[in-house]
Design an enzyme around this catalytic site. Structure first.
Site, PDB file in Angstrom:
ATOM      1  N   HIS A  34       7.080  -6.966  10.574  1.00 32.67           N
ATOM      2  CA  HIS A  34       8.469  -6.667  10.974  1.00 32.67           C
ATOM      3  C   HIS A  34       8.828  -7.368  12.284  1.00 32.67           C
ATOM      4  O   HIS A  34       9.941  -7.846  12.457  1.00 32.67           O
ATOM      5  CB  HIS A  34       8.661  -5.153  11.111  1.00 32.67           C
ATOM      6  CG  HIS A  34       8.496  -4.415   9.814  1.00 32.67           C
ATOM      7  ND1 HIS A  34       8.260  -3.066   9.746  1.00 32.67           N
ATOM      8  CD2 HIS A  34       8.539  -4.854   8.526  1.00 32.67           C
ATOM      9  CE1 HIS A  34       8.156  -2.701   8.466  1.00 32.67           C
ATOM     10  NE2 HIS A  34       8.316  -3.768   7.722  1.00 32.67           N
ATOM     11  N   ASP A  44       1.919  -3.844   9.160  1.00 34.50           N
ATOM     12  CA  ASP A  44       3.345  -3.794   8.765  1.00 34.50           C
ATOM     13  C   ASP A  44       4.239  -4.086   9.970  1.00 34.50           C
ATOM     14  O   ASP A  44       5.208  -4.831   9.885  1.00 34.50           O
ATOM     15  CB  ASP A  44       3.729  -2.380   8.272  1.00 34.50           C
ATOM     16  CG  ASP A  44       3.488  -2.183   6.786  1.00 34.50           C
ATOM     17  OD1 ASP A  44       2.914  -3.083   6.144  1.00 34.50           O
ATOM     18  OD2 ASP A  44       3.883  -1.115   6.265  1.00 34.50           O
ATOM     19  N   GLU A  45       3.894  -3.456  11.099  1.00 39.46           N
ATOM     20  CA  GLU A  45       4.722  -3.626  12.313  1.00 39.46           C
ATOM     21  C   GLU A  45       4.730  -5.094  12.726  1.00 39.46           C
ATOM     22  O   GLU A  45       5.750  -5.627  13.136  1.00 39.46           O
ATOM     23  CB  GLU A  45       4.196  -2.771  13.478  1.00 39.46           C
ATOM     24  CG  GLU A  45       3.949  -1.294  13.177  1.00 39.46           C
ATOM     25  CD  GLU A  45       5.211  -0.489  12.913  1.00 39.46           C
ATOM     26  OE1 GLU A  45       6.287  -1.068  12.719  1.00 39.46           O
ATOM     27  OE2 GLU A  45       5.101   0.758  12.883  1.00 39.46           O
ATOM     28  N   THR A  51       5.107  -1.069  18.736  1.00 38.84           N
ATOM     29  CA  THR A  51       4.411  -0.198  17.780  1.00 38.84           C
ATOM     30  C   THR A  51       3.180  -0.913  17.197  1.00 38.84           C
ATOM     31  O   THR A  51       2.166  -0.267  16.910  1.00 38.84           O
ATOM     32  CB  THR A  51       5.344   0.262  16.639  1.00 38.84           C
ATOM     33  OG1 THR A  51       6.062  -0.866  16.150  1.00 38.84           O
ATOM     34  CG2 THR A  51       6.314   1.318  17.098  1.00 38.84           C
ATOM     35  N   HIS A 107       4.884   4.930   6.917  1.00 33.43           N
ATOM     36  CA  HIS A 107       4.074   5.128   8.132  1.00 33.43           C
ATOM     37  C   HIS A 107       3.990   6.599   8.535  1.00 33.43           C
ATOM     38  O   HIS A 107       2.904   7.149   8.701  1.00 33.43           O
ATOM     39  CB  HIS A 107       4.631   4.296   9.303  1.00 33.43           C
ATOM     40  CG  HIS A 107       4.685   2.825   9.012  1.00 33.43           C
ATOM     41  ND1 HIS A 107       5.265   1.920   9.864  1.00 33.43           N
ATOM     42  CD2 HIS A 107       4.218   2.102   7.951  1.00 33.43           C
ATOM     43  CE1 HIS A 107       5.163   0.700   9.345  1.00 33.43           C
ATOM     44  NE2 HIS A 107       4.538   0.795   8.192  1.00 33.43           N
ATOM     45  N   GLU A 117       7.443   7.815  14.328  1.00 37.61           N
ATOM     46  CA  GLU A 117       7.685   7.221  13.005  1.00 37.61           C
ATOM     47  C   GLU A 117       8.581   8.124  12.161  1.00 37.61           C
ATOM     48  O   GLU A 117       9.433   7.646  11.407  1.00 37.61           O
ATOM     49  CB  GLU A 117       6.354   7.004  12.259  1.00 37.61           C
ATOM     50  CG  GLU A 117       5.430   5.959  12.866  1.00 37.61           C
ATOM     51  CD  GLU A 117       5.893   4.522  12.593  1.00 37.61           C
ATOM     52  OE1 GLU A 117       6.819   4.323  11.795  1.00 37.61           O
ATOM     53  OE2 GLU A 117       5.312   3.602  13.193  1.00 37.61           O
ATOM     54  N   GLU A 130       9.139  -3.400  17.573  1.00 38.93           N
ATOM     55  CA  GLU A 130       8.136  -3.636  16.530  1.00 38.93           C
ATOM     56  C   GLU A 130       6.824  -4.104  17.159  1.00 38.93           C
ATOM     57  O   GLU A 130       5.746  -3.727  16.734  1.00 38.93           O
ATOM     58  CB  GLU A 130       8.629  -4.676  15.516  1.00 38.93           C
ATOM     59  CG  GLU A 130       9.801  -4.216  14.674  1.00 38.93           C
ATOM     60  CD  GLU A 130       9.464  -3.131  13.658  1.00 38.93           C
ATOM     61  OE1 GLU A 130       8.312  -2.680  13.573  1.00 38.93           O
ATOM     62  OE2 GLU A 130      10.393  -2.721  12.938  1.00 38.93           O
ATOM     63  N   GLU A 177       8.946   1.290   6.336  1.00 32.46           N
ATOM     64  CA  GLU A 177       8.599   2.114   7.499  1.00 32.46           C
ATOM     65  C   GLU A 177       8.334   3.567   7.100  1.00 32.46           C
ATOM     66  O   GLU A 177       7.523   4.259   7.706  1.00 32.46           O
ATOM     67  CB  GLU A 177       9.739   2.074   8.527  1.00 32.46           C
ATOM     68  CG  GLU A 177       9.821   0.785   9.320  1.00 32.46           C
ATOM     69  CD  GLU A 177       8.764   0.707  10.411  1.00 32.46           C
ATOM     70  OE1 GLU A 177       8.224   1.747  10.800  1.00 32.46           O
ATOM     71  OE2 GLU A 177       8.475  -0.410  10.862  1.00 32.46           O
ATOM     72  N   TRP A 182       0.865  -1.180   0.000  1.00 31.86           N
ATOM     73  CA  TRP A 182       0.000   0.000   0.000  1.00 31.86           C
ATOM     74  C   TRP A 182       0.908   1.238   0.000  1.00 31.86           C
ATOM     75  O   TRP A 182       2.050   1.158   0.467  1.00 31.86           O
ATOM     76  CB  TRP A 182      -0.959   0.012   1.196  1.00 31.86           C
ATOM     77  CG  TRP A 182      -0.293  -0.019   2.561  1.00 31.86           C
ATOM     78  CD1 TRP A 182      -0.076  -1.131   3.319  1.00 31.86           C
ATOM     79  CD2 TRP A 182       0.227   1.093   3.304  1.00 31.86           C
ATOM     80  NE1 TRP A 182       0.550  -0.783   4.491  1.00 31.86           N
ATOM     81  CE2 TRP A 182       0.753   0.581   4.514  1.00 31.86           C
ATOM     82  CE3 TRP A 182       0.309   2.461   3.090  1.00 31.86           C
ATOM     83  CZ2 TRP A 182       1.344   1.374   5.497  1.00 31.86           C
ATOM     84  CZ3 TRP A 182       0.893   3.266   4.057  1.00 31.86           C
ATOM     85  CH2 TRP A 182       1.412   2.724   5.242  1.00 31.86           C
TER      86      TRP A 182
END
Ligand SMILES: [Fe+2]
Ligand SMILES: [Fe+2]
Length: 402
Positions: free
Chosen positions: A271, A267-268, A238, A185, A144, A235, A182, A101
């Site tokens: 990760h 996403d976090e 977050t 974000h 971020e 990670e 990242e 995205w």
């Protein structure tokens, strides 16, 4: 050379001629209190450090013993030998750019005729969001946005750093691609907050500039054992915090913002999976040193990446932001204990065998830590001072409970 002894992460006193604001006494106390037992962290401040802190460009800085290169050089071989493993097991957790995205997927389209209407809708949607929610979201966004600091941090790690800036080792490829993922974000949250019209973007931009200028020392000592334990923890932290801002946005009726926080959280999570896998592998090849690294990191405490945040006004900005995040249950002391407990289980620490005496002591310490943190936290809650109203420059100086 030696002017005075300074405790861990405290600042030498400055003359009133300094036109640069530094963290207040309470911030200094807060930072040093977590490490009062570490007598070895007392050291003389050098003349140069004190002079640097007086310079007008100098943002809040960490002045404590900064240990470097604590991993024995021969251990670098371990990471070299894991190159192939990293290619097969780590890089698979990256998403191809074409499948990722992008911030624009969730923002009004400037090229479209309906742009102004979309902005109006966005503003309408976030009308119901309270000021304290915005403070937490802004704090998360600022964290971020200090991404250059985190990429730097990864590139301090011996044996895995990106030696050239375009190195083809799996470790370097991961670090660059992780950074690139990242980067979306902060970008998305920043643009959303800008369009919302609810926050003072200039104050926020200043806070970001100060924070990147401050950097951070997560006490990972150029040591990838410590470094990957730190990133595993962060990670997950977050993931939890963005997940909670998503939940709040939903409760307040801003489904689009809920979706935004949700995709960042996912996403976090990806990760977290990657970093915890690296540490899992280290437990497999070198359990003794890995469990000692985990105990070491937990004794030092995981410092929050944005703990030096400053907006040019509030000397206790991070403390105030954290207290709002705690009150809204976006990120709490309980989460800290939960994350550790999760990692202890994830890495099967209790079942590690064949450890040295020191390794076993580290194992016992780590396994017993989550309930200890919770007990301490409950006691601290009992003594908690009543909240007071604090002005936040990010919301035009309006006051909220912190
Ligand atoms: Fe992030
Ligand atoms: Fe992250």
């Amino acid at each position: 050379m030696a002017l005075k002894l300074i405790p861990a992460t405290s600042f030498p006193s400055l003359t009133s001629s300094s036109n640069y604001k530094l963290p207040s006494q309470s911030q200094r106390n807060r930072r040093s209190s977590s490490r009062v037992s570490m007598a070895s962290t007392l050291r003389p401040a050098t003349t140069k450090e004190i002079e640097n802190l007086k310079k007008p460009y100098s943002p809040p800085q960490e002045v404590h013993v900064q240990v470097t290169h604590s991993m024995p050089p021969q251990k670098m071989e371990i990471f070299k030998s894991l190159e192939g493993w990293a290619e097969d097991n780590l890089l698979v957790h990256l998403k191809p750019v074409e499948k990722c995205w992008q911030p624009m997927d969730y923002l009004p389209e400037p090229e479209s005729e309906g742009f102004y209407e979309q902005v109006k809708e966005l503003r309408e949607r976030c009308k119901e969001l309270p000021d304290d929610y915005f403070v937490v979201l802004v704090g998360d966004m600022i964290t971020e946005e200090a991404l250059p600091t985190y990429q730097t941090m990864l590139n301090t790690l011996d044996g895995v750093r990106d030696e050239t800036g375009a190195s083809l080792t799996s470790w370097a490829v991961w670090t660059r691609a992780w950074t690139a993922e990242e980067n979306r974000h902060g970008d998305l949250l920043n643009k959303y907050l800008y369009l919302s019209g609810r926050v003072d973007m200039r104050q926020i931009e200043k806070t970001i500039q100060y924070l990147i200028g401050s950097g951070m020392d997560p006490k990972t000592e150029n040591n990838p054992y410590l470094g990957f334990i730190y990133t595993s923890f962060q990670e997950r932290a977050t993931f939890i915090s963005h997940g909670n801002t998503a939940r709040h946005a939903k409760q307040h009726g801003d489904m689009k913002l809920a979706q935004i926080c949700g995709i960042i959280a996912s996403d976090e999570k990806r990760h977290e999976t990657a970093y915890t896998k690296i540490v899992e592998k280290l437990f497999e090849v070198d359990p003794d040193d890995t469990v000692m690294a985990l105990a070491d990191m937990m004794k030092k405490k995981i410092s929050m990446p944005a703990h030096l945040m400053y907006d040019g006004r509030d000397d206790n900005l991070f403390e105030h932001f954290s207290s709002v995040a705690q009150r809204l249950e976006v990120y709490t002391a309980k989460d800290y204990a939960d994350i550790l407990e999760f990692l202890v289980g994830r890495w099967n620490i209790e079942k590690l065998t064949g450890l040295s005496g020191e390794g076993r002591r580290a194992q016992d310490f780590v396994c017993g830590l989550p309930p200890r943190i919770r007990r301490l936290e409950e006691r601290a809650q009992g003594r908690a001072k009543p909240t007071s109203n604090v002005p936040f420059s990010w919301i035009f100086g309006r006051e909220i409970k912190a």
